[in-house]
Motif scaffolding. Structure first.
Motif, short mmCIF file in Angstrom:
data_model
loop_
_atom_site.label_atom_id
_atom_site.label_comp_id
_atom_site.label_asym_id
_atom_site.label_seq_id
_atom_site.Cartn_x
_atom_site.Cartn_y
_atom_site.Cartn_z
N GLY A 14 81.00 -45.00 -54.71
CA GLY A 14 81.50 -46.36 -54.74
C GLY A 14 81.88 -47.02 -53.59
O GLY A 14 82.96 -46.46 -53.21
N VAL A 15 81.33 -48.10 -53.25
CA VAL A 15 81.96 -48.69 -51.83
C VAL A 15 81.78 -50.05 -52.14
O VAL A 15 81.20 -50.61 -52.54
CB VAL A 15 81.09 -48.07 -50.61
CG1 VAL A 15 81.99 -47.90 -49.40
CG2 VAL A 15 80.33 -46.62 -51.04
N SER A 16 82.80 -50.54 -51.17
CA SER A 16 82.73 -52.07 -50.76
C SER A 16 81.47 -52.40 -50.09
O SER A 16 80.89 -51.97 -49.31
CB SER A 16 83.96 -52.81 -50.24
OG SER A 16 84.21 -52.15 -49.03
N THR A 19 80.70 -51.81 -45.98
CA THR A 19 80.39 -50.62 -45.33
C THR A 19 78.83 -50.36 -45.91
O THR A 19 78.46 -49.12 -45.42
CB THR A 19 81.28 -49.41 -45.48
OG1 THR A 19 81.56 -49.31 -46.78
CG2 THR A 19 82.53 -49.74 -44.92
N GLY A 20 78.10 -50.93 -46.65
CA GLY A 20 77.04 -50.71 -47.18
C GLY A 20 76.97 -49.47 -47.88
O GLY A 20 77.86 -49.42 -48.63
N PRO A 21 76.01 -48.61 -47.86
CA PRO A 21 75.90 -47.23 -48.54
C PRO A 21 77.02 -46.07 -48.16
O PRO A 21 77.17 -45.31 -48.91
CB PRO A 21 74.59 -46.78 -48.38
CG PRO A 21 74.11 -47.26 -47.13
CD PRO A 21 74.81 -48.44 -47.05
N HIS A 22 77.72 -46.32 -46.93
CA HIS A 22 78.54 -45.58 -46.45
C HIS A 22 80.07 -45.67 -46.75
O HIS A 22 80.12 -47.15 -46.90
CB HIS A 22 78.57 -45.45 -44.87
CG HIS A 22 77.03 -45.21 -44.58
ND1 HIS A 22 76.29 -43.87 -44.49
CD2 HIS A 22 75.98 -46.03 -44.15
CE1 HIS A 22 75.14 -44.21 -44.34
NE2 HIS A 22 75.11 -45.28 -43.91
N SER A 23 80.77 -44.97 -46.86
CA SER A 23 82.15 -45.20 -47.27
C SER A 23 83.14 -45.44 -46.39
O SER A 23 84.13 -45.88 -46.39
CB SER A 23 82.92 -44.04 -47.83
OG SER A 23 82.71 -42.78 -47.06
N LEU A 24 82.59 -45.48 -45.02
CA LEU A 24 83.45 -45.84 -43.67
C LEU A 24 82.57 -46.70 -42.83
O LEU A 24 81.40 -46.56 -42.83
CB LEU A 24 83.69 -44.53 -42.96
CG LEU A 24 84.84 -43.84 -43.70
CD1 LEU A 24 84.91 -42.37 -43.23
CD2 LEU A 24 86.19 -44.23 -44.06
N PRO A 25 83.09 -47.65 -42.03
CA PRO A 25 82.43 -48.49 -41.35
C PRO A 25 81.79 -47.89 -39.91
O PRO A 25 82.57 -47.33 -39.15
CB PRO A 25 83.48 -49.56 -40.90
CG PRO A 25 84.86 -49.03 -41.16
CD PRO A 25 84.42 -48.08 -41.85
N SER A 52 80.02 -40.78 -40.54
CA SER A 52 80.59 -41.34 -42.06
C SER A 52 80.74 -40.46 -43.13
O SER A 52 81.68 -40.19 -43.80
CB SER A 52 79.90 -42.69 -42.29
OG SER A 52 78.89 -42.03 -43.11
N LYS A 53 79.87 -39.48 -43.38
CA LYS A 53 79.92 -38.45 -44.26
C LYS A 53 80.75 -37.24 -43.77
O LYS A 53 81.53 -36.74 -44.84
CB LYS A 53 78.50 -37.89 -44.63
CG LYS A 53 78.58 -36.63 -45.67
CD LYS A 53 78.98 -37.10 -46.91
CE LYS A 53 78.81 -36.10 -48.25
NZ LYS A 53 79.31 -36.63 -49.33
N ALA A 54 80.80 -36.88 -42.54
CA ALA A 54 81.59 -35.69 -41.82
C ALA A 54 83.17 -36.12 -42.13
O ALA A 54 83.95 -35.48 -42.55
CB ALA A 54 81.37 -35.45 -40.61
N CYS A 55 83.37 -37.36 -41.64
CA CYS A 55 84.79 -37.90 -41.96
C CYS A 55 85.34 -37.79 -43.45
O CYS A 55 86.48 -37.51 -43.87
CB CYS A 55 85.05 -39.24 -41.38
SG CYS A 55 84.88 -39.15 -39.45
N ASP A 56 84.32 -38.37 -44.31
CA ASP A 56 84.53 -38.27 -45.66
C ASP A 56 85.14 -36.62 -46.16
O ASP A 56 86.02 -36.61 -46.94
CB ASP A 56 83.47 -38.72 -46.43
CG ASP A 56 83.62 -39.13 -47.98
OD1 ASP A 56 84.11 -38.14 -48.55
OD2 ASP A 56 83.71 -40.04 -48.15
N LEU B 51 90.09 -45.89 -38.38
CA LEU B 51 89.40 -46.12 -39.47
C LEU B 51 90.10 -46.91 -40.32
O LEU B 51 91.58 -46.79 -40.45
CB LEU B 51 88.63 -44.90 -40.07
CG LEU B 51 87.54 -44.33 -39.38
CD1 LEU B 51 87.20 -43.20 -40.12
CD2 LEU B 51 86.46 -45.08 -39.14
N PRO B 52 89.59 -47.93 -41.23
CA PRO B 52 90.38 -48.88 -42.07
C PRO B 52 91.45 -48.07 -42.90
O PRO B 52 90.68 -47.25 -43.73
CB PRO B 52 89.50 -49.72 -42.71
CG PRO B 52 88.28 -49.72 -41.99
CD PRO B 52 88.26 -48.45 -41.14
N ILE B 53 92.84 -48.21 -43.14
CA ILE B 53 93.50 -47.44 -43.79
C ILE B 53 93.09 -47.56 -45.41
O ILE B 53 93.22 -46.64 -46.24
CB ILE B 53 94.92 -47.82 -43.73
CG1 ILE B 53 95.88 -46.91 -44.19
CG2 ILE B 53 95.53 -49.35 -44.31
CD1 ILE B 53 97.22 -47.05 -43.96
#
Lengths: 123, 221
Positions: A14-16, A19-25, A52-56, B51-53
């Protein structure tokens, strides 16, 4: 017939829309990559997506280990000290020790931390 | 351990070669000078270095109990750690590209660097994620033909990993459990070609719901 909700659940929980389908921009990730060193010339479109996935995964692992520290301290609020304890206790987080040990780390650039780590390695 | 020490030697060797760079020269100066130089060299806004907090906080909440709380300083610390992680991995990937005389850091370089730096557990989820992304986006990215054929060969394994990944996701995404169950059919390769399996399932669900309502009404009467 495809259900986007199902995919977004699997991909990133679930994301805004920003960022599209990714959780991070992705643009921000790319900017951080470019600032990581002079040797970074060009970056393919795949690399920020993987990051974006690795950081998640990285945030999840770091938070999970930090939460264990908080619980051992009989607390239910995660603090900065819990993160420092988790970093010290985990081998693969060694590159973060200097960063979490510096109380004014927001004012110090990443390059300095890297160089300090190199200094430690040489000694 | 031995592998780690071996990996540590190579980056140091290359770093030694780059001692001529201005960034390394500043390391001999005082902390204040470092800060000044960093300020001059990196004129980016602070918000651009992390990255955004909000995104970071949201991911952190996924892995702690509902009644747990996260302080602001913890979120900020994780923000910094993530940026450091990106720089750390990117530096390793960049070194590899330079050794191989390539100018573009691609996805495989990132995955290689992540493996080299000890995050082996991330590799399978990353490959699965990238595969799903490509399926959804219709391969908008430019992929060499060799990579495409390789991906086709490993498609069966990826599907197997998908099932594993799906099971892993369920405990952490309770809210999406129902959608996961509904979405199981798409991950069987043969079913992907047909959209019909969705309709009967949804119709059957609706019929069952109606039956429940009728039975409840009847019991009430």
């Amino acid at each position: 017939m495809r259900q986007a909700g199902a995919y977004s659940g699997l991909l990133c929980g679930g994301v805004s829309g920003r960022t599209g389908p990714h959780s991070l921009p992705l643009a921000r990730i790319k900017k951080i990559m470019k600032n990581s060193g002079e040797g970074v010339k060009m970056i393919s479109g795949e690399a920020p997506i993987i990051f974006s996935k690795a950081c998640d995964l990285f945030i999840e692992e770091l938070t999970r280990r930090s939460w264990i520290m908080a619980i051992q301290g009989k607390r239910r609020t995660l603090h900065k000290e819990d993160l420092a304890s988790a970093v010290i206790a985990t081998d693969i987080f060694d590159f973060l020790i200097t960063l979490v040990s510096n109380s004014d780390s927001h004012a110090v650039g990443g390059a300095t931390n890297v160089m300090e780590v190199e200094t430690i390695d040489y000694s | 351990m031995e592998d780690e020490s071996h990996n540590n030697i190579l980056p140091n060797g290359f770093n030694t070669g780059s001692t001529e760079s201005p960034c390394l020269k500043t390391s001999t100066m005082t902390t204040q000078h470092n800060n000044n130089n960093n300020h001059q060299n990196h004129s980016n806004k602070e918000q651009d270095r992390f990255l955004p907090i909000a995104n970071v906080g949201r991911i952190m909440k996924k892995v702690i109990p509902p009644n747990g709380k996260i302080s602001k300083d913890a979120k900020e610390t994780v923000q910094e750690c993530v940026s450091e992680f990106i720089s750390f991995v990117t530096g390793e990937a960049s070194d590899k590209c330079q050794r191989e005389k390539r100018k573009t850091i691609n996805g495989d370089d990132v995955i290689w660097a992540i493996t080299t730096l000890g995050f082996e557990d991330y590799v399978e989820p990353l490959k699965t994620y990238l595969q799903k992304y490509k399926e959804i986006e219709g391969e908008k990215l430019n992929i060499p033909k060799q990579l495409r054929s390789e991906q086709r060969l490993h498609q069966h394994q990826q599907n197997h990993n998908n099932n594993h990944d799906e099971n892993n996701n369920q405990p952490f995404n309770g809210a999406y459990a129902s959608s996961n169950l509904i979405s199981q059919p798409p991950y069987v390769p043969t079913d992907q070609k047909f959209s019909l399996p969705f309709s009967p399932n949804s119709i059957q669900n609706q019929l069952r719901q109606q039956e429940q309502i009728d039975s409840v009404g009847h019991w009430y009467e």
